[in-house]
Scaffold this active site. Sequence first.
Site, PDB file in Angstrom:
ATOM      1  N   ALA A  66       0.850  -1.184   0.000  1.00 53.26           N
ATOM      2  CA  ALA A  66       0.000   0.000   0.000  1.00 53.26           C
ATOM      3  C   ALA A  66       0.889   1.238   0.000  1.00 53.26           C
ATOM      4  CB  ALA A  66      -0.920  -0.009   1.213  1.00 53.26           C
ATOM      5  N   GLY A 111       0.042  -5.128   0.742  1.00 60.14           N
ATOM      6  CA  GLY A 111      -1.157  -5.075  -0.079  1.00 60.14           C
ATOM      7  C   GLY A 111      -0.994  -5.776  -1.410  1.00 60.14           C
TER       8      GLY A 111
END
Length: 260
Positions: A66, A111
Amino acid sequence: MTFNTLLTEDRGAVRVITVNRPDKLNALNHATLTDLHAAFAAAAADDSVRTVVLTGAGPKAFVAGADIAEMNGLSPVQSRDFSRHGQALMTRIERLGKPVIGMLNGFALGGGLELAMACHLRIAADTAKIGQPEINLGLIPGFGGTQRLLRLAGRAATLELCLLGAPIGAERAMQLGVVNRVVPAAELEAATFAIAEQLANAAPQALRGILDAVLIGGESPIDVGLDYETQGFAIAFSTEDMKEGTGAFLAKRKPSFTGR
């Protein structure tokens, strides 16, 4: 459709979705998550698309995680919404009803690994690095990492990756069941698209039946999963593709599936 953070193209019945932020190692920010939602919704709605390949732009990363710069300024309430936005995307991919292949061309961290685990198959370059390093930031995975990794690789591997936070190589990831296949980096695209084309030529309704049965069965008592499988098996007998497939087998020819 055009996107600010993605590239999309169709190769026959295979749609290729590429996260296109190579300067950020394809990190997932809010805009990228939103674009991916839209791209997968479009793929689900397009009957000409039978398989999706998901990858990252550039030679270094599938998705390296992320976007830390964006996350650093989030309040607890905003971070909760960011987590839910990411989790909703992963669920959308997992429940697409069409096979999604993650082509892991480099770093799949945080992520990025969560995005890869939402795919139905994962083909990794031998140079790929895979992990859940959130502990190093004082965080825990927020896009489903603790749960999908647990289901893919089991408790021991999940605790190792999440508690230690160190990335592992592609071969180790395959040993743990996190990726399906590892190939030399130079052969990654060819190997991935060979599988994608095989799936694109398979019976779409049968593919969906398998995906649904595995997803439902994996979260249910075995009796419920077996009953769901029986219902899907029976429904398949109502399709033209079943008649085509069995007829082609008996006639010793290659079937041509239409999705009906």
